[in-house]
Design a protein around this motif. Structure first.
Motif: not given
Length: 716
Positions: A611-624
């Protein structure tokens, strides 16, 4: 039509003659044992063969007078006389027709087999005791008790010629089955009676012989209506109908097991038996049932259709009309010897052993005792009552015991069905647990009612209040907490399945309770496996999957300890070589040291990383930074990877489509990884992609271009 006639002439004609030769002496002997006119046995044989054969539902069952009804018929004749007994036979036949038309024939098979076996054994013993008097030159009495009490005086006044003739029959019947097969093609009963009759004619003997008083035509007579005692008449009708029906249906089922042809229509068979009894009674014959002895002979002789049974009735009719004079040469003691052997054969030692092994010996004893010293129906009913009580006792009774383990912890184990029936034993066992102890109540039960649950909960409350600790573990399908809120019912859920439920599904959740439940439930079961693994591991596969808590590798693969070398990270990703030491260490160790045969990459639905890879929401830098390793998968998804289309065809949404594409991409990344590439090329390692759909619980196989069911996975 011509081919059918040829088959009848080739197979059914010869077999009908064999059955006729068996049926002839048996029909006469059963009439003698019943105290009925001897021609009544032949009438029943003719009607059973022709009417039962044409109208019955079993192609190879042969009907006629049976030893199973001799005691009943003898009692009816003694009470009402012969003519009224035939009227009772007619009425019993009509009852059978009604039962058959109501389509409840299979209900008769619900009678416990041990009751039927004991009933037949009781009849056999009764026949032996009765015919012993005839064998010794006298006549039998109306009851087993009378026959037993008068037997010593009969032995003191025995008639040696009668005894000699009867012993010849018994000897031939016992020895005949031991002869070569070519000899045994001739029925032993016919040989025995013929040999005894010839002996009595060649050697001058003063023996009692059969008296027919004419042919079968002369014996035909209409029944007479009873003039009173209607309750006893109704009981007689029901007794004959019940026993004749059960014996016929059991014989039909047994006959079906002897051949590979068409099987019995039980409802039609019951109608056919009822029609045969109605006609037999109207003509002055004995009651008719399906007879296993004649039927087994019919099958062994090669019969193919019902015409063998019909023709055997025709041969009986011809003999009774044209050759009845030969029957009057037969000594009554010869038939007594035949009946004694038949009676002994009804008592099966194997049935007694089975009853002892299965705990049904009491049922057997009560039934046979009732048949011998009360009457047939009362004996069967007594046996059924005892069998029912035993079933209720076994079903409603739980095994309850309290033991203390080596660590001083008390275990109260309850297995089976826990209901209010078990409350006395439950309270007694719980009372043996000393106060202030650590107690585990382990319920491996498939049924738990409110009364039993309330007793356990109340005891637990009191025990804890007194300073002890109590843990209740639902190991079986029935749960303690649910007993007070739902209608109790038996559940087939197995204890092992309950072990897979999450913590929140149990009465108390959490790590400590889960570990305690593991120690109680699984540790002992897995001890041997852990012992074998204590010296090292040899897993089948490396299983790389997402860190998501909903994915449980051993559950979805049906594996256990030592099967999977599991590696987990967010998004089940395989970064490029040289970027993640953790993944590379796992790959190297699995391939080089453990020599796994498979590397499995498993993604899942509703994956947060995708979901993060598809939508690019704001997440902590380590997760990004970590999710950036999924960039090749995202690019392949956007440019139309074949797996995306396959996933869309299966109804998956965009995020799950990306998860499936990501599995395909990670499989390719593993296969091309420098640490794995050589093993894959050499065929030592197979790389497999899986996808776990959480909503449906299905596991799918992901290839480089398709998504398919994973049930047919094979090793490389």
């Amino acid at each position: 039509m011509q081919e059918k006639l040829r088959d009848i002439a080739r197979f059914d004609g010869p077999s009908s003659i064999v059955v006729f030769l068996v049926a002839l002496p048996l029909s006469l002997g059963i009439a003698l044992a019943s105290g009925a006119p001897l021609m009544a046995g032949l009438i029943a044989g003719v009607v059973g063969g022709i009417v039962g054969g044409l109208m019955g539902g079993s192609p190879l069952l042969v009907s006629g007078p049976a030893a199973g009804l001799t005691v009943v018929v003898a009692e009816l004749i003694a009470t009402f006389g012969w003519k009224v007994t035939t009227a009772i036979t007619v009425a019993a036949g009509l009852v059978q027709i009604g039962l058959g038309l109501s389509r409840i024939a299979r209900a008769a098979l619900a009678i416990s087999p041990v009751v039927v076996h004991a009933m037949l054994a009781g009849i056999g013993v009764t026949i032996v005791i009765q015919q012993a008097h005839v064998l010794l030159g006298g006549s039998s009495r109306s009851s087993v008790l009378q026959n037993l009490t008068e037997l010593p005086s009969r032995i003191g006044a025995l008639h040696w010629p009668d005894l000699a003739v009867g012993l010849v029959v018994i000897a031939v019947m016992v020895l005949w089955p031991k002869l070569p097969a070519k000899w045994r093609r001739v029925p032993g009963a016919l040989v025995a009676v013929t040999a005894a009759t010839v002996l009595s004619l060649v050697v001058p003997m003063n023996v009692e012989r059969i008296r027919l008083n004419g042919s079968i035509i002369d014996a035909i007579g209409l029944p007479a209506m009873p003039t009173g005692n209607w309750g006893a008449v109704a009981l007689g009708v029901l007794t004959v109908a019940l026993i004749a029906s059960v014996e016929s249906l059991l014989s039909a089922v047994a006959t079906d097991r002897m051949h590979d042809g068409a099987k019995t229509n039980l409802d039609r068979e019951l109608v056919g038996q009822g029609a045969a009894n109605t006609v037999s009674g109207l003509l002055g014959g004995l009651p008719v049932t399906g007879v296993i002895v004649r039927s087994a002979t019919n099958v062994a002789a090669g019969a193919r259709t019902r015409w063998s049974a019909v023709l055997h009735g025709v041969w009986l009719l011809f003999f009774s009309v044209a050759l009845s004079g030969l029957v009057e040469k037969i000594p009554t003691s010869a038939l007594a010897g035949l009946l004694i052997v038949i009676g002994v054969q009804l008592v099966k030692i194997a049935h007694i052993r089975t009853a002892r092994r299965t705990g049904d010996l009491l049922v057997y004893a009560v039934t046979i005792g009732g048949v011998l010293f009360l009457n047939l129906l009362e004996g069967v009913l007594a046996g059924l009552v005892v069998a029912l009580v035993l079933v209720l006792w076994r079903v409603a009774r739980a095994h309850i015991e309290a033991v203390v383990d080596g660590a001083g912890r008390w275990h109260v184990t309850v297995d089976g069905t826990l209901s209010f029936f078990s409350l006395p034993r439950l309270t007694r066992v719980l009372a043996t647990v000393p106060p202030g102890q650590d107690v585990a109540i382990e319920l491996t039960v498939d049924f738990l009612d409110h009364a039993a649950a309330e007793e356990i909960q109340e005891w637990s409350r009191r025990y804890r209040a007194a300073g002890g600790t109590v843990t209740v573990d639902d190991l079986g399908g029935a749960a303690l907490d649910a007993a007070a809120t739902v209608t109790p019912r038996r559940t087939t859920e197995r204890p092992a399945e309950r072990g897979l439920l999450p913590w929140r599904a149990h009465a108390r959740g959490g790590l400590a309770d889960g570990i305690a439940r593991y120690h109680r439930r699984h540790a002992a079961l897995l001890s041997d496996d852990f012992d074998q693994l204590s010296g090292g591991q040899k897993p089948e596969a490396l299983f790389l999957t997402c860190a998501d808590s909903r994915v449980v590798p051993n559950v979805i693969t049906g594996s256990g300890p030592g099967d999977l070398f599991t590696v987990r990270n967010v998004g089940n990703l395989v970064p490029p070589a040289g970027t993640d030491p953790s993944i590379e260490a796992s790959l190297a160790y699995a391939v080089d040291q453990l020599a796994v045969r498979q590397i499995i990459v498993c993604g899942h639905s509703a994956c947060g990383a995708m979901g993060v890879a598809l939508e690019s929401p704001v997440v902590p830098p380590t997760i990004r930074r970590w999710i950036e390793h999924a960039a090749p998968s995202t690019e392949a998804f956007r440019t139309g990877h074949p797996v995306r289309g396959a996933a869309a065809d299966l109804g998956f949404g965009a995020a799950d489509q990306l998860s499936l594409v990501n599995v395909a991409m990670q499989v390719a990344a593993v296969a091309e990884h420098p640490l794995v590439r050589a093993a894959v090329a050499a065929g030592r390692v197979e790389v497999i992609g899986l996808f776990f759909d959480i909503a449906s619980g299905r596991v799918l196989r992901v290839t480089d271009s398709a998504v398919v069911e994973a049930d047919t996975l094979t090793h490389a």
